[in-house]
Design a protein around this motif. Structure first.
Motif, PDB file in Angstrom:
ATOM      1  N   THR A 255       0.834  -1.193   0.000  1.00 26.72           N
ATOM      2  CA  THR A 255       0.000   0.000   0.000  1.00 26.72           C
ATOM      3  C   THR A 255       0.874   1.249   0.000  1.00 26.72           C
ATOM      4  O   THR A 255       1.876   1.321   0.714  1.00 26.72           O
ATOM      5  N   GLY A 256       0.471   2.201  -0.820  1.00 29.16           N
ATOM      6  CA  GLY A 256       1.234   3.432  -0.959  1.00 29.16           C
ATOM      7  C   GLY A 256       2.149   3.451  -2.158  1.00 29.16           C
ATOM      8  O   GLY A 256       2.608   4.528  -2.564  1.00 29.16           O
ATOM      9  N   ASP A 257       2.422   2.282  -2.742  1.00 31.57           N
ATOM     10  CA  ASP A 257       3.252   2.251  -3.947  1.00 31.57           C
ATOM     11  C   ASP A 257       2.492   2.862  -5.127  1.00 31.57           C
ATOM     12  O   ASP A 257       1.260   2.828  -5.177  1.00 31.57           O
ATOM     13  N   ALA A 258       3.221   3.392  -6.081  1.00 34.64           N
ATOM     14  CA  ALA A 258       2.612   4.031  -7.248  1.00 34.64           C
ATOM     15  C   ALA A 258       2.340   3.005  -8.346  1.00 34.64           C
ATOM     16  O   ALA A 258       3.136   2.094  -8.569  1.00 34.64           O
ATOM     17  N   PHE A 259       1.201   3.171  -9.028  1.00 35.00           N
ATOM     18  CA  PHE A 259       0.931   2.397 -10.228  1.00 35.00           C
ATOM     19  C   PHE A 259       1.729   2.985 -11.389  1.00 35.00           C
ATOM     20  O   PHE A 259       1.937   4.211 -11.449  1.00 35.00           O
ATOM     21  N   PRO A 260       2.153   2.161 -12.335  1.00 38.96           N
ATOM     22  CA  PRO A 260       2.868   2.710 -13.504  1.00 38.96           C
ATOM     23  C   PRO A 260       2.030   3.699 -14.309  1.00 38.96           C
ATOM     24  O   PRO A 260       2.583   4.580 -14.973  1.00 38.96           O
ATOM     25  N   ASP A 261       0.694   3.568 -14.271  1.00 37.46           N
ATOM     26  CA  ASP A 261      -0.159   4.468 -15.051  1.00 37.46           C
ATOM     27  C   ASP A 261      -0.785   5.568 -14.200  1.00 37.46           C
ATOM     28  O   ASP A 261      -1.750   6.207 -14.617  1.00 37.46           O
ATOM     29  N   GLY A 262      -0.252   5.802 -12.977  1.00 35.19           N
ATOM     30  CA  GLY A 262      -0.748   6.861 -12.122  1.00 35.19           C
ATOM     31  C   GLY A 262      -1.601   6.350 -10.985  1.00 35.19           C
ATOM     32  O   GLY A 262      -2.242   5.301 -11.086  1.00 35.19           O
ATOM     33  N   GLY A 263      -1.631   7.100  -9.871  1.00 35.10           N
ATOM     34  CA  GLY A 263      -2.374   6.684  -8.691  1.00 35.10           C
ATOM     35  C   GLY A 263      -1.525   5.805  -7.792  1.00 35.10           C
ATOM     36  O   GLY A 263      -0.416   5.374  -8.133  1.00 35.10           O
ATOM     37  N   THR A 264      -2.036   5.525  -6.588  1.00 29.46           N
ATOM     38  CA  THR A 264      -1.300   4.718  -5.622  1.00 29.46           C
ATOM     39  C   THR A 264      -2.120   3.503  -5.216  1.00 29.46           C
ATOM     40  O   THR A 264      -3.344   3.498  -5.274  1.00 29.46           O
ATOM     41  N   MET A 265      -1.420   2.469  -4.772  1.00 27.88           N
ATOM     42  CA  MET A 265      -2.052   1.224  -4.370  1.00 27.88           C
ATOM     43  C   MET A 265      -2.652   1.370  -2.980  1.00 27.88           C
ATOM     44  O   MET A 265      -1.975   1.818  -2.047  1.00 27.88           O
ATOM     45  N   ALA A 266      -3.932   1.001  -2.843  1.00 30.93           N
ATOM     46  CA  ALA A 266      -4.616   1.113  -1.557  1.00 30.93           C
ATOM     47  C   ALA A 266      -4.864  -0.256  -0.921  1.00 30.93           C
ATOM     48  O   ALA A 266      -4.832  -0.383   0.290  1.00 30.93           O
ATOM     49  N   ARG A 267      -5.115  -1.280  -1.724  1.00 34.55           N
ATOM     50  CA  ARG A 267      -5.321  -2.619  -1.181  1.00 34.55           C
ATOM     51  C   ARG A 267      -5.155  -3.638  -2.300  1.00 34.55           C
ATOM     52  O   ARG A 267      -5.083  -3.284  -3.473  1.00 34.55           O
TER      53      ARG A 267
END
Length: 619
Positions: free
Chosen positions: A138-150
């Protein structure tokens, strides 16, 4: 097959080959770091090449988990990978694990979470018993934008890559691949299916990967379905709204397993009926299980070629023999029999199996007949002129490989290409005149062709017209002035040309720049009159190139200028060449008379015609 089972709960692991069953992990086996607690609940196991990875959990009577972990089963005991006494990198001490893992025999991946005020989740991996490393959290960035929540669903591992589902803060799911630290988005909710519907509930009901093919479940407005990602192409495997899946009209479909081309699915309808289904039944389309491969047989023997195929009946067969005159069908059953094979039976064969759903063609194979060579077509007597190509050909049959030995006047003569019976001289000379034969040989004998007489006459002198001899002005060996690169073929195919006195004017350039400039030929010398890159009038910038306006007049030199428009070279203006400078006649900055002030568009000038000092174009 490995199963987790028990009398009351799944607390033992069993291995079965469908006839016998052996115990891999007994009920009551102690969990590491648990203070003697037995594993009385085991998750779905993974069995690969003698190593077993499994999620194990101890449950109290009230259903509360007081110990969880990821373990390997070796020699009847549990070996810890990670548990609630293990500090995981970038997460800390976990409080829970998923009940399944991904495992490909070397790499193991699992989901873990930590509850509390600093609650976090993550996907973790361990390679061949080494240290546990984070894949995503959680908190890592997606390659296409946004962050991982779960994260949801257990990860899947295939060929050293980890596949998993993650949600962003807006609750949009993505299917991700992590390979050697490189994170890639394979699919995301909202992506369009082949039916034009956006994906929903991506991967919540199963994920599987086989040899790089990614299978996953998803829903659309039409219902649940199964999808395949192969490369960048999204394909529908089980379409939403399908009926008759295992006898059900499914309201839910869960992807349980992928093995080779076999999918195992769990389906349920709105009435609560369940089915476990797999595509193990006989295929509907023809499927060729076996077919002949290349084979060599003795002359005169009996040859029996057979194929085995599955598919919905009735199946029909065509044994196809590729002959120079076309394809010949030699049998319409599953077997082709040649009672006494002849040299003429050699060739390329295949079998096509057909039913009402379609057709399947086997790989092509070669039937080699071990016979001495036989000449089927002799080289023919030929007359050519010096400088022209000389081509002789012999037809022969017999066991492969065949070798060809050419002679002229009984002496060996090399050929530029004598494979497959061809003799080639790209530029014949008078010294190539003579009597030719070819000997064809193989491991079983040889044969010599009839004689072919070749006459190479001297080339006539260049013809003369109106007192002048025809000579090459520009050819593919002529370098573009100022370079060592020759003119390209487009110069000779498409360039407009005009004669001005003793000069020939033409436009052209090398193959990669066919409109490099305008040139003049005079007395064997090519000079450049106009170059690409010069500045066009009226602020249009540099020219990408030029072409001549079609003309037969002796009027002023007029050209069409080109520039890139939307990625393609387009004519943007007509110009008069005056002392090395360009004067605009009409271009895309000017208004078209009678069109309310509209500018002349690119393309108005490609069909221009010059007549004396006047030039006409249309738009």
């Amino acid at each position: 097959m490995v199963i987790a089972a028990g009398t009351a709960r799944a607390d033992a692991l069993l291995l079965t080959d469908e006839t016998a069953m052996s115990l891999l992990l007994a009920s009551g086996s102690e969990l590491p770091n648990s203070g003697g607690k037995p594993a009385n609940v085991l998750g779905e196991p993974n069995w690969v090449a003698g190593s077993l990875a499994v999620i194990a959990a101890h449950r109290q009577t009230g259903g509360v988990d007081d110990f969880r972990g990821v373990y390997r089963v070796k020699s009847g005991s549990l070996e810890k990978v990670a548990d609630t006494a293990t500090e995981l990198p970038d997460l800390g001490i976990p409080t829970s694990f998923s009940s399944q893992v991904g495992f490909d025999g070397l790499l193991l991946a699992f989901w873990a979470a930590k509850s509390g005020s600093d609650a976090q989740q993550g996907i973790f991996a361990q390679a061949d018993g080494g240290p546990v490393r984070p894949v995503a959290r959680t908190g890592d960035a997606f390659p296409d934008g946004g962050t991982m929540a779960r994260f949801t669903s257990p990860p899947f591992v295939d060929q050293g890559a980890v596949y998993f589902i993650a949600y962003d803060e807006a609750n949009v799911a993505r299917l991700l691949k992590s390979d050697n630290g490189l994170l890639t988005v394979l699919a995301r909710e909202g992506a369009q299916t082949a039916e034009g519907d956006p994906l929903q509930s991506l991967g919540q009901a199963g994920l599987g990967v086989e040899a790089g093919k990614v299978f996953f479940s998803a829903r659309t407005v039409r219902g649940p379905g199964i999808y395949l990602l192969e490369g960048d192409m999204l394909q529908t495997v089980i379409r939403p709204g399908v009926t008759g899946l295992g006898g059900l009209n499914p309201a839910a479909i869960v992807l349980e397993d992928v093995t080779g081309d076999t999918l195992v699915l769990r389906a349920a309808d709105v009435a609560g009926n369940h089915r476990l289904v797999a595509n193990l039944a006989k295929p509907a389309l023809p499927f060729i299980q076996s077919a002949p491969t290349d084979l060599s047989v003795a002359l005169g023997t009996r040859v029996e070629l057979r194929t085995q195929a599955l598919g919905d009946a009735p199946l029909s067969f065509e044994w196809r023999w590729e002959k120079p005159g076309g394809v010949v069908v030699r049998s319409s059953t599953d077997t082709l029999v040649i009672e006494s094979v002849a040299a003429s039976d050699a060739g390329y064969y295949s079998v096509m199996v057909t039913n009402t759903f379609g057709a399947t063609l086997s790989p092509v194979f070669y039937l080699n007949v071990e016979a001495p060579p036989r000449i089927t077509s002799d080289p023919v007597t030929t007359i050519v002129e010096a400088g022209d190509p000389l081509n002789l050909w012999v037809g022969a049959e017999g066991g492969r490989p065949l070798e060809y030995y050419w002679t002229k006047d009984s002496s060996p003569v090399p050929s530029e290409s004598s494979s497959l019976g061809y003799f080639v001289r790209s530029n014949a000379a008078t010294t190539d005149s003579g009597s030719y034969r070819v000997t064809v040989s193989n491991a079983w004998g040889l044969a010599t062709s009839a004689e072919a007489v070749v006459t190479v006459n001297p080339a006539p002198p260049n013809p003369v017209f109106n007192g002048g001899r025809f000579t090459a002005v520009v050819d593919p060996t002529t370098p573009v002035p100022g370079t060592a690169v020759p003119f390209g073929a487009e110069t000779f195919r498409e360039a407009a040309m005009r004669v001005a006195g003793s000069r020939l004017l033409f436009a052209g350039g090398p193959s990669d720049r066919p409109r490099d400039g305008v040139f003049a030929w005079e007395d064997g010398i090519v000079t450049r009159l106009l170059s690409a890159g010069v500045t066009l009038p009226n602020g249009l910038g540099e020219a990408e190139g030029f072409s001549l306006i079609n003309t037969t007049s002796d009027g002023p030199l007029m050209v069409v200028g080109y520039q890139p428009v939307n990625g393609f070279a387009q004519p943007v203006g007509l110009y008069r060449v005056n002392g090395g400078t360009l004067e605009a006649i009409a271009d895309t900055t000017m208004s078209a008379p009678g069109f309310g002030g509209s500018k002349l568009p690119a393309g108005s000038f490609s069909a221009a015609v010059q007549a004396g000092a006047e030039v006409g174009c249309g738009t």
